[in-house]
Scaffold this active site. Structure first.
Site, PDB file in Angstrom:
ATOM      1  N   ASP A 123       0.800  -1.222   0.000  1.00  0.00           N
ATOM      2  CA  ASP A 123       0.000   0.000   0.000  1.00  0.00           C
ATOM      3  C   ASP A 123       0.838   1.278   0.000  1.00  0.00           C
ATOM      4  O   ASP A 123       0.391   2.292  -0.508  1.00  0.00           O
ATOM      5  CB  ASP A 123      -0.977  -0.008   1.177  1.00  0.00           C
ATOM      6  N   TYR A 183      -9.758  -0.809   2.556  1.00  0.00           N
ATOM      7  CA  TYR A 183      -9.300  -0.723   3.946  1.00  0.00           C
ATOM      8  C   TYR A 183      -8.989   0.699   4.385  1.00  0.00           C
ATOM      9  O   TYR A 183      -8.578   1.520   3.581  1.00  0.00           O
ATOM     10  CB  TYR A 183      -7.997  -1.508   4.130  1.00  0.00           C
TER      11      TYR A 183
HETATM   12 CU   LIG Z   1      -7.504  -7.532   7.258  1.00  0.00          CU
END
Ligand SMILES: [Cu+2]
Ligand SMILES: *[C@@H]1O[C@H](CO)[C@@H](O)[C@H](O)[C@H]1NC(C)=O
Ligand SMILES: *[C@@H]1O[C@H](CO)[C@@H](O)[C@H](O)[C@H]1NC(C)=O
Ligand SMILES: *[C@@H]1O[C@H](CO)[C@@H](O)[C@H](O)[C@H]1NC(C)=O
Length: 697
Positions: A315, A399
């Site tokens: 990320d 996320y």
């Molecule tokens: Cu997770």
């Protein structure tokens, strides 16, 4: 001429007008100046990153030692630009001199994918005839293509397509209504997008087809909850008030609080960067860390079915923790009196962009700092703790990562990361089991097993740059029961193992020995313990990398092979999986494994070292994580050990303190206060305001 004007513009920016601290992120003016200077020589470029090229450490140290005679480090922009045909240019622009000092065409790499790159994909996907055909096969008619969504991910690495073309994979979803969570309706196929030609070049279609989920929507936003279960109604307000303001000061980007002094930087990739961290030990300003940041992360998924092996997002290196950072303008993310800092970046077109309120700085009550009651006489001292939190939150597609750098009054630095947001999901046939590689978290929704592994970069400066890292294990005394040295067999001690060279400077986690790592200055002993002054890394959420040795993830994420790597300091070693991460094959591995291979005998003893720590968690999803996950925290502590000669927070004013002789002379003991406070909490007979008499602050 134009160049002179640019030089003037640049020197105006870095000259007297605005005197930036050498570690300050580039301002919007500096970003604009850097792009203007590049444009003088190169046109037709997209800008991927324009960020501070941090001063070389030696140069910075020289300037700090004699700011009047040594040259002030120049402001330099680190530029990544993309030209036609996926050509990648890496450059440095000296803003003080108004000129390009390095410009290279870098072959065979792909710079990270920006939000702008991502946003193009969805519209292309919706119009692509092959995608429309696949949607038809899973049950979505062509007139409903506006209900089809995708989360574009970097492709990771796909051996069929290599690294020369800039690619993304589109994880496909459907929303029955624009407000429905798409993660309940994953589609089973995966288009691959070519960023140069902006077209879909391939679609990965699984052998076993899975139709569109027929379960009703499940949503987390307030409208949906109000209609479904309604809200709890038994919560009374908690108000945080700081009637006299905050206890920290900010000078430019240098923060001072409770003996701490720290510079708060920020970049597109690592997000918050803390540097020059010092602690004022009774008037003696002692360096602790030169720089710390979250340098990389990888999220490998554990489903072996093709093409899920491609799901292992880096990320930071592939998208940028700074680029994805949220604007905390709503004030919901931190409570109390907040100081915000903005973040400036370049956009694709080369214009500066600002994320308002990217960083939140605030204080919080932190429970008990220390306490002791003398059981025989009710005398008691209790001191409450306060913490200073420097935080940002970034959204990586599904996320959320909430990053909190926390300073404590006792010399501890804590990194807390909270994971929230939504699980990455995949489709499931009716009656199909998600086990063992995933969990059916809602009817028809398969959430695959995965790990979140973060790489923390620590450049220790424990009373100076010459530091040594030791692995510390709690082990039994060697002597057998009955032996002279360990007759009763109860002996145990802290066994220290020096991490002495690059090739041996790595170690795994061992919970059974309470393993920690000490960053010590062996040139300076604590006068009492006769042990070197140190900061200890205490980290207990340290899973090992589950993808196997030799696997794609293992090759690409070399940093995650061990919990700790120690390397010799080098100005250019900031990115543990390499400078350009998307589409790396891992052959050879970039970053840490390459640095070690280049200097296996490199000395790590009593020198300038960097400690890389990979920690995180292995996530086996469950229905409680859906439709949005309650935040799960993880913590890493950096604790002073043998650094101070006593509890460094003894001078924090107590909330309550009485000595045995004061109690004997009639002063309140602790029990009286406890009673009064509990009566107040439940609004008994106690008159209002009674708590103010008790002596608790
Ligand atoms: Cu997770
Ligand atoms: C507490 O905060 C709420 C919401 O901001 C506000 O309406 C209320 O007046 C506050 N109460 C006190 C006692 O300050
Ligand atoms: C580092 O901090 C110390 C004191 O906290 C200060 O004297 C020094 O100038 C700082 N250096 C930089 C580069 O900010
Ligand atoms: C506790 O409350 C009682 C009565 O409610 C009062 O008489 C007493 O002084 C209080 N004690 C303290 C220490 O405030």
């Amino acid at each position: 001429m134009v160049l002179e004007r640019l030089q003037q513009m640049a020197s105006h920016i870095t000259g007297q007008a605005v005197q930036h601290h050498p570690s300050d992120p580039l301002s919007t003016e500096e970003i604009a100046a850097a792009v203007a200077i590049v444009r003088q020589e190169y046109s037709d470029l997209f800008y991927n990153a324009v960020t501070l090229w941090e001063p070389r450490k030696m140069e910075m140290m020289r300037w700090l030692a004699s700011p009047k005679t040594a040259p002030r480090p120049h402001r330099v922009a680190d530029v990544v630009a993309i030209g036609r045909g996926s050509k990648v240019y890496d450059g440095l622009v000296d803003l003080d001199e108004g000129k390009i000092v390095r410009w290279e065409l870098t072959e065979g790499v792909q710079p990270l994918i920006t939000m702008e790159d991502l946003q193009i994909v969805e519209s292309v996907v919706r119009k692509d005839p092959k995608v429309i055909e696949q949607c038809g096969l899973v049950g979505i008619p062509p007139q409903d293509m506006h209900k089809v969504y995708c989360d574009p991910w970097t492709i990771g690495y796909d051996e069929r397509f290599g690294s020369s073309v800039r690619l993304q994979q589109a994880l496909m979803y459907y929303r029955p209504h624009p407000d429905d969570s798409q993660y309940t309706y994953p589609l089973d196929f995966c288009p691959i997008f070519n960023a140069d030609t902006q077209e879909i070049i391939h679609i990965d279609v699984p052998k076993v087809r899975r139709p569109l989920n027929t379960a009703p929507p499940i949503n987390y936003h307030a409208d949906a909850v109000a209609k479904d279960t309604g809200f709890r109604n038994d919560l009374k307000p908690i108000n945080i008030t700081q009637p006299e303001g905050v206890s920290f000061t900010v000078d430019g980007r240098t923060l001072s609080w409770q003996n701490w002094n720290v510079h708060v930087g920020f970049n597109y990739r690592e997000g918050i960067v803390l540097s020059n961290i010092t602690f004022n030990d009774k008037g003696n300003v002692r360096p602790v860390f030169w720089r710390m940041s979250l340098a990389e992360m990888v999220v490998p998924y554990g489903n072996p079915e093709h093409p899920h092996q491609r799901k292992h997002a880096f990320d930071l290196g592939e998208y940028g923790g700074g680029y994805m950072t949220n604007s905390l303008a709503l004030g919901c993310d931190c409570k109390g009196a907040i100081h915000y800092m903005d973040a400036a970046f370049v956009n694709r077109a080369g214009e500066p962009q600002v994320i308002k309120n990217a960083i939140c700085i605030h204080e919080e009550d932190a429970g008990i700092l220390f306490k002791h009651t003398d059981f025989r006489d009710d005398s008691c001292t209790v001191t409450r703790a306060r913490k200073l939190v420097v935080s940002h939150v970034f959204t990586a597609a599904n996320y959320e990562y909430c990053v909190y750098w926390i300073f404590h009054q006792d010399g501890t630095i804590q990194l807390e990361i909270k994971l929230t947001g939504i699980l990455n999901t995949y489709s499931l046939n009716p009656g199909e089991s998600a086990a063992p590689w995933g969990t059916e978290v809602y009817p028809g929704v398969n959430a695959h097993n995965h790990q979140h592994l973060f790489c923390l970069r620590l450049d220790p400066n424990v009373d100076g740059q010459a530091n040594t890292v030791f692995q510390v294990d709690a082990v039994q005394g060697e002597g057998a029961v009955g032996s002279e040295e360990n007759f009763y067999g109860n002996a145990f001690y802290a066994k220290k193992t020096k991490m002495a060279t690059m090739s041996t400077g790595m170690s795994d986690y061992d919970g059974s020995t309470s393993r920690t790592w000490e960053m010590a200055n062996t040139n300076k002993m604590n006068p009492y313990s006769k042990k070197p002054v140190s900061y200890k890394l205490v980290s207990r959420e340290v899973p090992s990398l589950l993808p196997k040795d030799g696997s794609l993830v293992w090759k690409r994420a070399g940093f995650a092979r061990h919990a700790v790597h120690v390397t010799k300091y080098s100005d250019d070693q900031l990115h543990p999986a390499g400078r350009h991460v998307p589409q790396t094959s891992g052959e050879p591995s970039q970053g840490i494994p390459a640095w070690i291979a280049a200097d296996p005998e490199g000395n790590l003893d009593n020198t300038d070292v960097v400690l890389w720590h990979t920690f995180g968690l292995t996530h086996f999803p469950s229905p409680e994580d859906y439709p949005v996950m309650p935040a799960e925290p993880m913590t890493v502590l950096l604790r002073p050990r043998n650094f101070f000669t006593q509890n460094p927070a003894l001078d924090v004013p107590p909330s309550f303190s009485s000595t045995p002789s004061q109690v004997a002379a009639g002063k309140t003991g602790i029990k009286a206060i406890v009673d009064n406070l509990s009566r107040l909490a439940f609004g008994g007979k106690q008159e209002k305001g009674g708590s103010n008499d008790c002596g608790c602050k």
